[in-house]
Design a protein around this motif. Structure first.
Motif, PDB file in Angstrom:
ATOM      1  N   THR A 228       0.839  -1.194   0.000  1.00  0.00           N
ATOM      2  CA  THR A 228       0.000   0.000   0.000  1.00  0.00           C
ATOM      3  C   THR A 228       0.873   1.244   0.000  1.00  0.00           C
ATOM      4  O   THR A 228       2.052   1.193   0.371  1.00  0.00           O
ATOM      5  CB  THR A 228      -0.914   0.050   1.243  1.00  0.00           C
ATOM      6  OG1 THR A 228      -0.109   0.114   2.416  1.00  0.00           O
ATOM      7  CG2 THR A 228      -1.807  -1.182   1.299  1.00  0.00           C
TER       8      THR A 228
ATOM      9  N   THR B 130      -2.093   4.678  -7.716  1.00  0.00           N
ATOM     10  CA  THR B 130      -3.081   5.586  -7.151  1.00  0.00           C
ATOM     11  C   THR B 130      -2.540   7.013  -7.082  1.00  0.00           C
ATOM     12  O   THR B 130      -1.333   7.242  -6.977  1.00  0.00           O
ATOM     13  CB  THR B 130      -3.487   5.138  -5.735  1.00  0.00           C
ATOM     14  OG1 THR B 130      -2.327   5.119  -4.904  1.00  0.00           O
ATOM     15  CG2 THR B 130      -4.102   3.741  -5.777  1.00  0.00           C
TER      16      THR B 130
ATOM     17  N   ASP C 288     -10.900  -1.121 -11.511  1.00  0.00           N
ATOM     18  CA  ASP C 288     -10.829  -0.974 -10.056  1.00  0.00           C
ATOM     19  C   ASP C 288     -10.820   0.514  -9.700  1.00  0.00           C
ATOM     20  O   ASP C 288      -9.889   1.243 -10.067  1.00  0.00           O
ATOM     21  CB  ASP C 288      -9.547  -1.645  -9.551  1.00  0.00           C
ATOM     22  CG  ASP C 288      -9.457  -1.701  -8.040  1.00  0.00           C
ATOM     23  OD1 ASP C 288     -10.033  -0.822  -7.373  1.00  0.00           O
ATOM     24  OD2 ASP C 288      -8.797  -2.624  -7.526  1.00  0.00           O
TER      25      ASP C 288
ATOM     26  N   ARG D  69     -10.043   2.143  -7.207  1.00  0.00           N
ATOM     27  CA  ARG D  69      -8.921   2.625  -6.394  1.00  0.00           C
ATOM     28  C   ARG D  69      -7.764   3.092  -7.266  1.00  0.00           C
ATOM     29  O   ARG D  69      -6.892   3.836  -6.810  1.00  0.00           O
ATOM     30  CB  ARG D  69      -8.437   1.519  -5.459  1.00  0.00           C
ATOM     31  CG  ARG D  69      -9.455   1.061  -4.429  1.00  0.00           C
ATOM     32  CD  ARG D  69      -8.947  -0.163  -3.690  1.00  0.00           C
ATOM     33  NE  ARG D  69      -8.730  -1.288  -4.608  1.00  0.00           N
ATOM     34  CZ  ARG D  69      -8.175  -2.443  -4.252  1.00  0.00           C
ATOM     35  NH1 ARG D  69      -7.772  -2.622  -2.998  1.00  0.00           N
ATOM     36  NH2 ARG D  69      -8.022  -3.417  -5.135  1.00  0.00           N
ATOM     37  N   TRP D  70      -7.741   2.666  -8.521  1.00  0.00           N
ATOM     38  CA  TRP D  70      -6.633   2.970  -9.423  1.00  0.00           C
ATOM     39  C   TRP D  70      -6.919   4.260 -10.197  1.00  0.00           C
ATOM     40  O   TRP D  70      -8.006   4.447 -10.746  1.00  0.00           O
ATOM     41  CB  TRP D  70      -6.407   1.826 -10.403  1.00  0.00           C
ATOM     42  CG  TRP D  70      -5.815   0.600  -9.792  1.00  0.00           C
ATOM     43  CD1 TRP D  70      -6.269  -0.075  -8.698  1.00  0.00           C
ATOM     44  CD2 TRP D  70      -4.664  -0.111 -10.256  1.00  0.00           C
ATOM     45  NE1 TRP D  70      -5.471  -1.171  -8.442  1.00  0.00           N
ATOM     46  CE2 TRP D  70      -4.480  -1.218  -9.393  1.00  0.00           C
ATOM     47  CE3 TRP D  70      -3.783   0.068 -11.311  1.00  0.00           C
ATOM     48  CZ2 TRP D  70      -3.438  -2.124  -9.559  1.00  0.00           C
ATOM     49  CZ3 TRP D  70      -2.748  -0.842 -11.477  1.00  0.00           C
ATOM     50  CH2 TRP D  70      -2.577  -1.917 -10.606  1.00  0.00           C
ATOM     51  N   SER D  71      -5.908   5.111 -10.288  1.00  0.00           N
ATOM     52  CA  SER D  71      -6.066   6.359 -11.031  1.00  0.00           C
ATOM     53  C   SER D  71      -6.293   6.100 -12.511  1.00  0.00           C
ATOM     54  O   SER D  71      -7.008   6.851 -13.176  1.00  0.00           O
ATOM     55  CB  SER D  71      -4.848   7.259 -10.822  1.00  0.00           C
ATOM     56  OG  SER D  71      -3.644   6.606 -11.185  1.00  0.00           O
TER      57      SER D  71
ATOM     58  N   ARG E  59     -10.054   5.625 -13.139  1.00  0.00           N
ATOM     59  CA  ARG E  59     -10.827   6.865 -13.069  1.00  0.00           C
ATOM     60  C   ARG E  59     -10.545   7.763 -14.263  1.00  0.00           C
ATOM     61  O   ARG E  59     -11.455   8.405 -14.809  1.00  0.00           O
ATOM     62  CB  ARG E  59     -10.515   7.594 -11.759  1.00  0.00           C
ATOM     63  CG  ARG E  59     -10.932   6.819 -10.519  1.00  0.00           C
ATOM     64  CD  ARG E  59     -10.983   7.726  -9.301  1.00  0.00           C
ATOM     65  NE  ARG E  59      -9.691   8.306  -8.978  1.00  0.00           N
ATOM     66  CZ  ARG E  59      -8.788   7.715  -8.204  1.00  0.00           C
ATOM     67  NH1 ARG E  59      -9.025   6.512  -7.690  1.00  0.00           N
ATOM     68  NH2 ARG E  59      -7.646   8.300  -7.934  1.00  0.00           N
TER      69      ARG E  59
ATOM     70  N   GLU F 247     -15.515  -3.648 -10.394  1.00  0.00           N
ATOM     71  CA  GLU F 247     -14.906  -3.738  -9.071  1.00  0.00           C
ATOM     72  C   GLU F 247     -13.452  -4.198  -9.115  1.00  0.00           C
ATOM     73  O   GLU F 247     -12.755  -4.136  -8.101  1.00  0.00           O
ATOM     74  CB  GLU F 247     -15.718  -4.690  -8.193  1.00  0.00           C
ATOM     75  CG  GLU F 247     -17.146  -4.230  -7.947  1.00  0.00           C
ATOM     76  CD  GLU F 247     -17.907  -5.195  -7.067  1.00  0.00           C
ATOM     77  OE1 GLU F 247     -17.353  -6.289  -6.767  1.00  0.00           O
ATOM     78  OE2 GLU F 247     -19.045  -4.880  -6.685  1.00  0.00           O
ATOM     79  N   SER F 248     -13.013  -4.698 -10.253  1.00  0.00           N
ATOM     80  CA  SER F 248     -11.652  -5.233 -10.322  1.00  0.00           C
ATOM     81  C   SER F 248     -11.185  -5.211 -11.767  1.00  0.00           C
ATOM     82  O   SER F 248     -11.904  -4.782 -12.669  1.00  0.00           O
ATOM     83  CB  SER F 248     -11.607  -6.668  -9.787  1.00  0.00           C
ATOM     84  OG  SER F 248     -12.159  -7.574 -10.736  1.00  0.00           O
TER      85      SER F 248
END
Length: 348
Positions: A115, A142, A203, A205-207, A210, A233-234
């Motif tokens: 992380t 991220t 996912d 959470r990944w830039s 987005r 979701e993944s």
């Protein structure tokens, strides 16, 4: 947990008896000429350079990177911090960075953290700084990685493989040009007559996920098309399968743009099970160009990410900053590879 790994082989090891003077003798040139060729300094003729390189190869000579660092006063050791799951894109980028470093005679000291939180990053950096590096390459999926870099290690020359942009002089960001990639996809589908296009996002959470979703939304609006975001979701094929299997068979989009090739495979599998033809009924596009993508049935139209170019660019930019250059935000082009999942009759 943080693990450190040093790529000692990047500097190379000479057979015990091979020195620069041996190369000079074999090539019939002076020590200074060998130094110019090996260190890429000064000017020599193509014929002379070829003789020196042939002698280097024949004798198995490798430059002493540490000695070169002392002579040039430039630290030729860099730290590589890898953040997150070692998936296809991240793993390929790590290999590309290390290959590029090897080509430039740069030593790398690598560490991986699961992380990008402040504690994990500080631990990773402490390990790296113990090796007296002159710069850093950070690979993180991220946006918050950019903030953590600024908080943890100050003004050290740093290249971050991230879609986020930096205004700091000591930081360069390098990433695939997701805007241009998505523009190519939407334009290709629009030119084929698609008017209703869905994007199955990656996912969150990944830039990258987005940014691709935002670029998709902007492009379909610009082209006057009907665009829909299908939240994923993944990055797994299972996500593509589950989302596609849940679509209303009487109201399918003209095309589905998947977040990556694995998700696209899941989409095509679900469509096939429900007797929906690809590309005749629904066109499908991926992102990555995995080696297997040319062997899907149908073969997959996708965007090719050039990880080797990413690695070369990252190391070249870090080298320049370590010599006093300023940071930049660099975007690497990613071409659309058209195959059978969007154009029927396409053959490999």
């Amino acid at each position: 947990m943080t693990t450190a790994r040093t790529s000692a082989s990047l500097g190379g090891h000479n057979p015990p008896s091979v020195r620069m003077k041996d190369v000079a003798a074999r090539a019939g040139v002076s020590l200074q000429t060998v130094s110019r060729v090996v260190n890429a300094t000064g000017t020599v003729t193509e014929e002379t350079a070829a003789r020196v390189l042939a002698a280097v190869q024949e004798l198995g000579y490798r430059p002493n990177v540490l000695a070169r660092s002392l002579a040039t006063k430039i630290n030729r050791t860099v730290g590589v911090v890898v953040v997150g799951e070692m998936r296809h894109g991240l793993g390929s980028s790590v290999l590309a960075v290390e290959d590029a470093a090897r080509e430039r005679g740069v030593l790398t000291v690598s560490t991986h953290v699961s992380t990008g939180d402040a504690t994990s990053m500080r631990d990773a950096v402490d390990r790296i700084l113990g090796s007296s590096v002159g710069g850093m390459v950070v690979l993180g999926p991220t946006h918050d990685v950019l903030d953590q870099v600024g908080d943890v290690w100050g003004r050290m020359p740093t290249v971050i493989l991230t879609t986020a942009r930096s205004t700091e002089r000591h930081i360069t960001t390098v990433a695939i040009d997701h805007d241009h990639a998505m523009n190519q996809i939407v334009d290709h589908l629009a030119d084929l007559g698609c008017r209703r296009i869905a994007h199955l996002s990656g996912d969150p959470r990944w830039s990258d996920a987005r940014l691709r979703a935002a670029a998709f939304t902007q492009r379909v609006r610009l082209r006057g098309l009907e665009g829909t975001i299908l939240p994923g979701e993944s990055w797994e094929a299972s996500t593509g399968y589950q989302v596609a299997a849940g679509l209303n068979r009487g109201d399918l989009p003209d095309a589905i743009v998947a977040s990556n090739d694995a998700v696209a495979l899941g989409v095509m599998s679900a469509l096939h099970e429900h007797d929906v033809r690809v590309p005749e009924d629904v066109k499908v596009v991926g992102f990555d160009d995995l080696p297997e993508s040319a062997y899907f049935r149908p073969t997959l139209t996708t965007v090719r990410q050039d990880f080797q170019l990413l690695g070369l660019t990252a190391i070249a930019q870090l080298d320049e900053m370590m010599r006093g250059g300023d940071g930049q935000n660099i975007r690497v082009p990613a071409p659309l590879i058209v195959r059978g999942s969007t154009e029927s009759g396409w053959t490999r």
